[in-house]
Write an enzyme that holds these catalytic residues in place. Structure first.
Site, mmCIF file in Angstrom:
data_model
loop_
_atom_site.group_PDB
_atom_site.id
_atom_site.type_symbol
_atom_site.label_atom_id
_atom_site.label_comp_id
_atom_site.label_asym_id
_atom_site.label_seq_id
_atom_site.Cartn_x
_atom_site.Cartn_y
_atom_site.Cartn_z
ATOM 1 N N ASN A 55 16.978 32.885 58.542
ATOM 2 C CA ASN A 55 16.528 32.795 59.931
ATOM 3 C C ASN A 55 15.375 31.795 59.942
ATOM 4 O OD1 ASN A 55 15.522 33.129 62.494
ATOM 5 N ND2 ASN A 55 14.790 35.228 62.168
ATOM 6 N N GLY A 86 7.107 38.466 57.608
ATOM 7 C CA GLY A 86 6.146 37.369 57.495
ATOM 8 C C GLY A 86 4.786 37.788 56.977
HETATM 9 P P1 PGA Z 1 10.382 36.860 56.734
HETATM 10 O O1 PGA Z 1 11.166 37.004 58.111
HETATM 11 O O2 PGA Z 1 11.396 36.814 55.629
HETATM 12 O O3 PGA Z 1 9.608 35.572 56.867
HETATM 13 O O4 PGA Z 1 9.487 38.043 56.601
HETATM 14 C C1 PGA Z 1 12.315 37.811 58.212
HETATM 15 C C2 PGA Z 1 12.838 37.825 59.622
HETATM 16 O O5 PGA Z 1 12.033 37.907 60.557
HETATM 17 O O6 PGA Z 1 14.065 37.739 59.863
#
Ligand code: PGA
Length: 253
Positions: free
Chosen positions: A10, A171
């Protein structure tokens, strides 16, 4: 879409044409051609065409991060409907990512429309669910997720793809532990069976700070059928390493 583990990226609102092309060409050079892993990346909508053209003929597919709640063409300035996404080469759509719920007020009524529109256009909807830290600490994690899953209620579906993404792990570098992931994935599995009937095939991905160092570990938790990867999908090497971790687990099974 028969493969076992699914590794979806994503990109969120990141990237530019040249940078995206570099990431995809880096990825396509890597050994991602495993029979047992389904690989896709949800790219910003403006880049779907370029990305779909670049991955054409490879084992990587392109997804969208959102879809309009309106199905038919018409006077909906700024919207992109499921048929357009399908036409542009999209195969799956994220539905109800926590950032959409948080910043764009997406609720179950809207998400039900988005889910149905995606199915009608032969796109695979990936229903994203997950609780905030406050909700978890208040003991509400399961009830929040149950409420988010309720858009599936009473539907005769042959397949459901969900992504469990605890909001506090997105995140942040914080990953839910094995017990938390295992318990919630088992809960989601049972819940979808009770909503959609025993014949439904369920795939539940884990998301939230998945990276090349923790992927192998997370992917071995029962009922974890893949990963939804944000930050680490922006780097070809990291994303490829996660795909390889999934392929290795499948090879051992
Ligand atoms: P992240 O995001 O791997 O950066 O934590 C995952 C997501 O929001 O799909």
């Amino acid at each position: 879409m028969q493969q076992k583990k699914w590794i979806l990226g994503n990109w969120k609102m990141n990237g530019r044409l040249a940078q995206n092309a570099d990431v995809l060409s880096g990825l396509l050079k890597q050994p991602i051609a495993s029979e047992n892993v389904f690989v896709g990346i949800a790219v910003p909508s403006v880049y779907i065409g370029a990305a779909a053209a670049q991955v054409s003929g490879s084992r990587c597919v392109i997804g969208a991060q959102d879809v309009s709640r309106f199905a038919a063409d018409g006077a909906y300035t700024g919207e992109i409907n499921a048929a357009m996404l399908q036409d542009a080469g999209v195969q799956f759509v994220l539905i109800g990512h926590s950032e959409r719920r948080q910043y764009f007020g997406e609720n179950n009524a809207i998400l039900t429309e988005k889910w149905q529109n995606s199915l009608n256009a032969d796109l695979v909807p990936v229903l994203c669910v997950g609780e905030t830290l406050v909700e978890r600490e208040a003991g509400l994690a399961e009830s929040v997720v149950a409420e988010q899953l309720s858009i599936l209620d009473g539907r005769e579906l042959s397949h459901v793809v969900a992504a469990y993404e605890p909001v506090w792990a997105i995140g942040t570098g914080k990953v839910a532990n094995h017990e938390q992931i295992g318990a919630m994935h088992a809960f989601i599995h049972e819940r979808i069976l009770s909503l959609c009937g025993n014949n439904v095939k369920i795939r539940t991905l884990y998301g939230g700070s998945v990276n090349e160092s923790n992927a192998a570990d997370i992917l071995t938790v029962p009922h974890v059928d893949g990963a939804l990867v944000g930050g680490a999908s922006l780097k070809a090497d990291s994303f490829a390493a996660i795909i390889q971790a999934a392929a290795k687990i499948e090879a051992q099974n």
